[in-house]
Each structure stands twice: as C-alpha cells, then as structure tokens.
Design a protein around this motif. Structure first.
Motif, short mmCIF file in Angstrom:
data_model
loop_
_atom_site.label_atom_id
_atom_site.label_comp_id
_atom_site.label_asym_id
_atom_site.label_seq_id
_atom_site.Cartn_x
_atom_site.Cartn_y
_atom_site.Cartn_z
N GLU A 1 78.98 64.34 94.49
CA GLU A 1 78.82 65.70 94.49
C GLU A 1 77.96 66.28 93.29
O GLU A 1 76.87 66.90 93.60
CB GLU A 1 80.01 66.33 94.81
N ARG A 2 78.36 65.99 92.24
CA ARG A 2 77.75 66.11 90.86
C ARG A 2 76.37 65.89 90.76
O ARG A 2 75.41 66.63 90.31
CB ARG A 2 78.70 65.95 89.74
N LEU A 3 76.15 64.43 90.94
CA LEU A 3 74.78 63.95 90.89
C LEU A 3 73.84 64.69 91.83
O LEU A 3 72.66 64.82 91.70
CB LEU A 3 74.88 62.49 91.12
N ALA A 4 74.18 64.85 93.19
CA ALA A 4 73.71 65.11 94.24
C ALA A 4 73.16 66.86 93.74
O ALA A 4 72.05 67.10 94.13
CB ALA A 4 74.44 65.36 95.53
N SER A 5 74.19 67.45 93.35
CA SER A 5 73.79 69.00 93.15
C SER A 5 72.91 69.15 91.99
O SER A 5 71.89 69.92 92.09
CB SER A 5 75.32 69.57 92.83
N ASP A 6 73.14 68.26 91.08
CA ASP A 6 72.06 68.32 89.84
C ASP A 6 70.78 67.71 90.41
O ASP A 6 69.79 68.30 89.88
CB ASP A 6 72.76 67.51 88.86
N LEU A 7 70.40 66.50 91.10
CA LEU A 7 69.35 66.31 91.60
C LEU A 7 68.49 67.10 92.54
O LEU A 7 67.37 67.53 92.27
CB LEU A 7 69.63 64.77 92.31
N LEU A 8 69.32 67.85 93.30
CA LEU A 8 68.87 68.73 94.34
C LEU A 8 68.23 69.95 93.52
O LEU A 8 67.38 70.53 93.79
CB LEU A 8 69.89 69.10 95.63
N GLU A 9 69.24 70.46 92.55
CA GLU A 9 68.69 71.52 91.89
C GLU A 9 67.56 71.33 91.07
O GLU A 9 66.48 72.16 90.78
CB GLU A 9 69.77 71.98 90.91
N TRP A 10 67.39 70.03 90.27
CA TRP A 10 66.31 69.80 89.65
C TRP A 10 64.94 69.54 90.49
O TRP A 10 64.00 70.05 90.04
CB TRP A 10 66.38 68.34 89.04
N ILE A 11 65.14 69.10 91.89
CA ILE A 11 63.90 68.95 92.72
C ILE A 11 63.75 70.46 93.11
O ILE A 11 62.32 70.76 93.09
CB ILE A 11 64.51 68.40 93.87
N ARG A 12 64.59 71.42 93.14
CA ARG A 12 64.27 72.92 93.65
C ARG A 12 63.38 73.31 92.59
O ARG A 12 62.71 74.17 92.74
CB ARG A 12 65.41 73.61 93.99
N ARG A 13 63.78 73.27 91.20
CA ARG A 13 63.22 73.70 90.19
C ARG A 13 61.77 73.27 89.80
O ARG A 13 60.79 73.89 89.62
CB ARG A 13 63.94 73.77 88.79
N THR A 14 61.64 71.91 90.46
CA THR A 14 60.21 71.33 90.24
C THR A 14 59.20 71.57 91.21
O THR A 14 58.05 71.56 90.72
CB THR A 14 60.62 69.73 90.13
N MET A 15 59.79 71.85 92.25
CA MET A 15 58.71 71.84 93.52
C MET A 15 58.01 73.29 93.27
O MET A 15 56.77 72.92 93.39
CB MET A 15 59.41 72.40 94.87
N LYS B 1 58.17 60.80 81.48
CA LYS B 1 59.42 61.08 80.70
C LYS B 1 60.36 61.80 81.68
O LYS B 1 61.65 61.34 81.51
CB LYS B 1 58.82 62.06 79.49
N HIS B 2 59.99 62.92 82.41
CA HIS B 2 60.95 63.58 83.09
C HIS B 2 61.67 62.72 84.12
O HIS B 2 62.62 62.95 84.74
CB HIS B 2 60.74 64.92 83.27
N LYS B 3 60.66 62.23 85.20
CA LYS B 3 61.10 61.65 86.41
C LYS B 3 61.53 60.41 86.51
O LYS B 3 62.69 60.09 87.19
CB LYS B 3 59.68 61.52 87.45
N PRO B 4 61.49 59.64 85.34
CA PRO B 4 62.26 58.24 85.52
C PRO B 4 63.83 58.46 85.47
O PRO B 4 64.38 57.60 86.15
CB PRO B 4 61.87 57.55 84.28
N PRO B 5 64.31 59.29 84.68
CA PRO B 5 65.75 59.52 84.63
C PRO B 5 66.20 59.93 85.89
O PRO B 5 67.38 59.57 86.31
CB PRO B 5 66.07 60.42 83.66
N ARG B 6 65.41 60.57 86.74
CA ARG B 6 65.72 61.41 88.02
C ARG B 6 65.74 60.07 89.11
O ARG B 6 66.51 60.09 90.05
CB ARG B 6 65.01 62.43 88.61
#
Length: 561
Positions: free
Chosen positions: A243-257, A285-290
C-alpha cells in the motif's frame, strides 16, 4: 504483543499474592512464581517449594508446578515458546472470572485489537468480553476479517445468536484448527469463566489432558501461535508495504505527468536544449529508483499472493485504485507521456535548429546586403555630374548603367531576405521582432535606392541632353565661324587694297565688282547674326542651367566678339 499479553495475564493473578513478573522468560525459571501462580488460580496448595538457588532447586520447583508436564528443563532454560505454550495451557485449564477489566491490561489490549478488527462490520460494537460477544456476530466478524471465504457475513442475523455462535465455533474448529472455547448455550467466554461453571468446557479440558504429554501439546500450541503470528505479521507487513509503495509510486506518477504533458518553452533552441537536459536527468536519475520501486512492489504483491494461496487464504485485494492493474495502467500512461514528450522535444529541436539555421542565413544575407548598400544612397544623391564636361558625363552615365545592372542583380537577394523573414515568422522564431525590424529597414532602403537610381538617371539624361545641345551649338559655331571669319578677312583686305588701272574697262570692272560686293553684304550680315545667335543661345542655356565652363568652345578659339 503475544509475550506482553501472557505477562499481563500472569500479573493479573500474581497481584493477588502481592507480587508479579517483568520477564516471562526469566521470572519463571526458578519455579517459585510459577508455583505461586498455580496456587492463586487453582485455589489449591502446592508442595512447599525449595528455596535454594541452584539449578536442581529450580528444576525441583518447576517439577512440582508441572508434575503433569514432561518438559521439566525447558522453562528453566528460558525457552520462550515452551513458556508461552505452558501459559496458554494454563489459560485453557483454569478460570479467571474474578479478574476485572481494570486489573487486566492484557485484556484491554485484546479488546482494543478486537475493536479494530471488527470496526467495519455492521451490528458489531465490541466494548467488552461479555455482552459484546453474546450474539456471536463479533466472533464471525473476526473470522471473516481474516478468512472471508469461510463465512458469508451478510447472511448472518443479530436475532440468531446461537446459530451465529455455532457457525463461528464450527468454522474455527474445522478450518482454523482452533478448539471450541465456548458453549453456545453460555454467553461468556472461557477467559473469565470457571471450568466448573461453564458447560461444554469439560471435553476441552479432557482433550488437553489426553494421552499426549501436556508439555508436547503446549509446545505444539506455542509453535502454532508463533507461526501463525509470524505469518500474519509478515503478510500484514507485505500488505502495508505494498500500500505504501503503491501510494508513493502513484503519487509520483501523478506529480510527473503534468511536467511531461507541458509543451511550454521560450521558443528558443537554448530553452529546448535545457528542457531536453532536464528530461535526460529525469531518465538517468529520477526514474530508475521508481523502476526498482515498481519491481519491488510487484514482487511483494506476487510473494504475498503466493503465501496466501499456500496457506489456503483468500487473495489480497489492495485498496481501490491501487490494484496491480491500476499501477500498470498508470505506468503505461507515464511511458506513453514520456514517449510523446521525447518526440515533441526532438521535433522542437529540429524545428528550432532549422529556425536557428534560417536566422543565421538571414543575418548573413542581411549583413552582405547592408555592406553592399553602404554609401550607395550618398552616391546616388551626388551632384558630381554637374561639374562634368560632356565626355565626363557620358562616363558617369556608363558607370550609372553598370550600377543599375548591379542593383537589379541584388533584387533577388532582397527577395530572399524577405522570404526568410516570412518563414521565421511562420515558424514562430523567438526573436522575430528584431528580424522583422531589420527586414523592414532593408526593404525601405531598397525602395529608396530604386527611387534615387531613377532620379539620378533622369538627372544624368537631362544633363547629357543640355551638354549635347551646347556641344552641337559650339560645333556649329566652329563650322560657320571659321569660313565667315576668312571671308571677312579677305573682304577687309580687298577694301583697303590699292588698285592700279589703265583703262576704263578695268575701272568699270572694279565698280561692278564693288557693286556685287555690296549686294552680298546682306547675306553676310545674316550669316553673322546667325553665328552670333549660336553664341547667344549657348550663353542662354549655360545661364539657365548653370553649366560650369559651358561658354568655352572646345572646337575653336574664335569668339563672337
């Protein structure tokens, strides 16, 4: 949490004897408090304990407390599983109905856990271990919360408490390997009830004291508890991490779009190159960790589902919007946005590189044109031809004709400059304002050069026509003045000449000749006036047009005076 619960339960009884334990693994090793605990909860007196501190004293005391358990040395050695198993057996064997909620902190912890687990369920409100469990819905809710495949909670009714209790206990015993701890006819839980006062508990007690050694059964129970807790804790950890990883990843995608969707630039090559470098930094730099985060998330999800499937548990269902398919769709959208953004950047780079090439081409042609035109306006406005003689004027006119040819050749360059400026405007060149201003200056100057060229040519033609007229008059004067002057000289010589005659005929011949001379004086005067008229016409033209040196006749030294 299990260790603390057992410790709290033990202390709730030991407080009656004025003592307690801090560490369940250590404080029971000498057997003294274990014997005291058994005396308090059983109401019976055990043999007098050994007070020595040697190991055999401890073993003796444990043996006295667990004379029906064949695992004498385990508790002495501090075996946690064995100790917990023993306490669990004591809980199942003895009643603690005289303990109040205020006295038993473990009970409070268990109550809180039950409240949290059953909070989403209708008609369940766990406030205590007495009335809150009477209708059986709380038991069913706890089972359904962990194994929704075993009970259809929506079909249960608060009006059928015995049916609910039987359902819960039957399912727990059949599928979860949990023995029946409550008789449906009695509305109190075994924790808080006496064996002698709880119908249906005798079979449970006899089952615990069967042929299998109690210590072994306690070990098995403890192992089972630890194993179940460990599996559940690991599963919950994986769920929470997912849940934590999913929320964080989806939020990052939302900010990046929005950044990837942006097409805003300053329309300069430098600006797009900066944006391209930012995108490369993002990819590097930013995408590989994601990417690693997404892989870990998928691994955790698959691991969790495998664990649940192997333990015959229902599949984990993430929170709405955080399904693996949701993340996959969001990631797919991200990669599509990346592809579109990268294509746009490359397209912008090509467009702006062409713009820069066109801008450099415009500058080069404009520079060359302005170098060529430098001084041309002053030259075309010059009045130098007014000081020239006819031959010099004709040379200036030839030079002007050559300039006109050169000017016509440069017409194509001016048109190219205007066409490039128009293309830069069409392609929205960032500095089109200065390009347009320079192009306008060039076009305005070109129009002026054309007008000045026509004006100078007209002036040269007019000057040539005047000088040619004067030249014709001078030439005509020279042609007529010389013969007339010769006639005049001869006549003058004849008139002053002395004639010697001998006869009348010779005299008559002279008289006739003189009469003939007089007859020709009219024509001579006309010729003279005509010749003088040529001079006067020249004087008039020179005076009217201010022709320097126009009175000088290049063809003769004779004058009208």
């Amino acid at each position: 949490m299990t260790r603390n619960t057992f410790t709290a339960w033990c202390n709730s009884h030991l407080r009656k004897a004025g003592t307690g334990i801090d560490n369940i693994e250590e404080d029971f090793r000498n057997g003294l408090k274990l014997m005291l605990l058994l005396e308090v909860i059983s109401g019976e007196t055990l043999p007098k304990p050994d007070r020595g501190k040697m190991r055999f004293h401890k073993i003796a005391n444990v043996n006295k407390a667990l004379d029906y358990i064949a695992s004498k040395g385990k508790i002495v050695d501090g075996n946690l599983k064995m100790t917990l198993g023993m306490i669990w057996t004591i809980i199942l064997r003895f009643a603690i109905q005289d303990i109040s909620v205020e006295e038993m902190t473990a009970k409070e912890g268990l109550l809180l856990w039950c409240q949290r687990k059953t909070a989403p369920y209708k008609n369940v409100n766990v406030q205590n271990f007495h009335l809150s469990f009477k209708d059986g819905l709380a038991f069913c809710a706890l089972i359904h919360r962990h194994r929704p495949d075993l009970i259809d909670y929506n079909k249960l009714s608060k009006d059928n408490p015995l049916e609910n209790l039987n359902t819960a206990f039957d399912v727990a015993e059949k599928y979860l390997d949990i023995p029946r701890m409550l008789d449906p006819d009695v509305s109190t839980v075994i924790i808080g009830a006496d064996f002698s006062g709880a119908p249906g508990l005798e079979p449970l007690a006899s089952n615990l004291t069967g042929s299998e050694p109690l210590a072994q059964r306690a070990e098995t129970a403890a192992n089972r508890i630890c194993k179940v807790l460990k599996v559940n804790q690991e599963n919950e950890r994986l769920m929470e991490e997912y849940e934590r990883l999913a929320s964080d990843l989806l939020e990052w995608i939302r900010r990046t779009m929005p950044w990837l969707a942006s097409r805003q630039t300053d329309n300069s090559l430098a600006g797009v190159q900066k944006k391209l470098e930012e995108y490369r930094t993002y990819r590097r730099k930013h995408k590989p960790p994601r990417v690693e985060q997404k892989a870990k998330l998928e691994t955790n999800f698959n691991t969790l589902q495998t664990k649940l499937r192997l333990s015959n548990r229902p599949a984990y269902m993430p929170t709405e919007g955080k399904m693996v398919s949701d993340i996959a769709n969001a990631w797919k959208g991200l990669e599509h946005a990346e592809k579109s953004f990268e294509e746009w950047l490359l397209s912008e780079m090509m467009r702006l590189e062409r713009l820069e090439h066109l801008a450099q081409k415009f500058k080069h042609k404009a520079d060359a044109h302005e170098d060529w035109t430098r001084g041309k306006e002053e030259m075309l406005q010059s009045q130098d031809f007014r000081q020239c003689r006819l031959n010099e004027l004709k040379a200036l006119k030839k030079k002007h004709e050559a300039f006109e040819s050169d000017l016509a050749a440069h017409q194509d360059r001016v048109e190219q400059i205007a066409a490039i400026a128009q293309e830069l405007n069409t392609l929205e060149y960032h500095d089109s304002v200065s390009v347009n201003a320079r192009c306008q200056r060039i076009c305005d100057q070109w129009d002026r050069l054309g007008a000045l060229t026509q004006r100078r040519r007209q002036a040269l033609d007019d000057a040539e026509r005047i000088l040619e007229k004067i030249d014709i008059l001078h030439l005509e004067f020279a042609k007529r003045a010389a013969p007339f002057n010769n006639w005049l000289d001869g006549t003058r010589e004849d008139l002053v000449d002395i004639f010697i005659v001998h006869t009348v005929e010779e005299i008559q011949g002279l008289i006739d000749a003189h009469q003939h001379f007089k007859a020709t004086l009219g024509e001579a005067d006309k010729e003279y006036q005509s010749i003088v008229g040529l001079v006067r016409e020249v004087e008039s033209i020179v005076k009217q047009h201010q022709v320097p040196g126009g009175l000088e006749n290049p063809y003769t030294t004779l004058t009208a005076h």
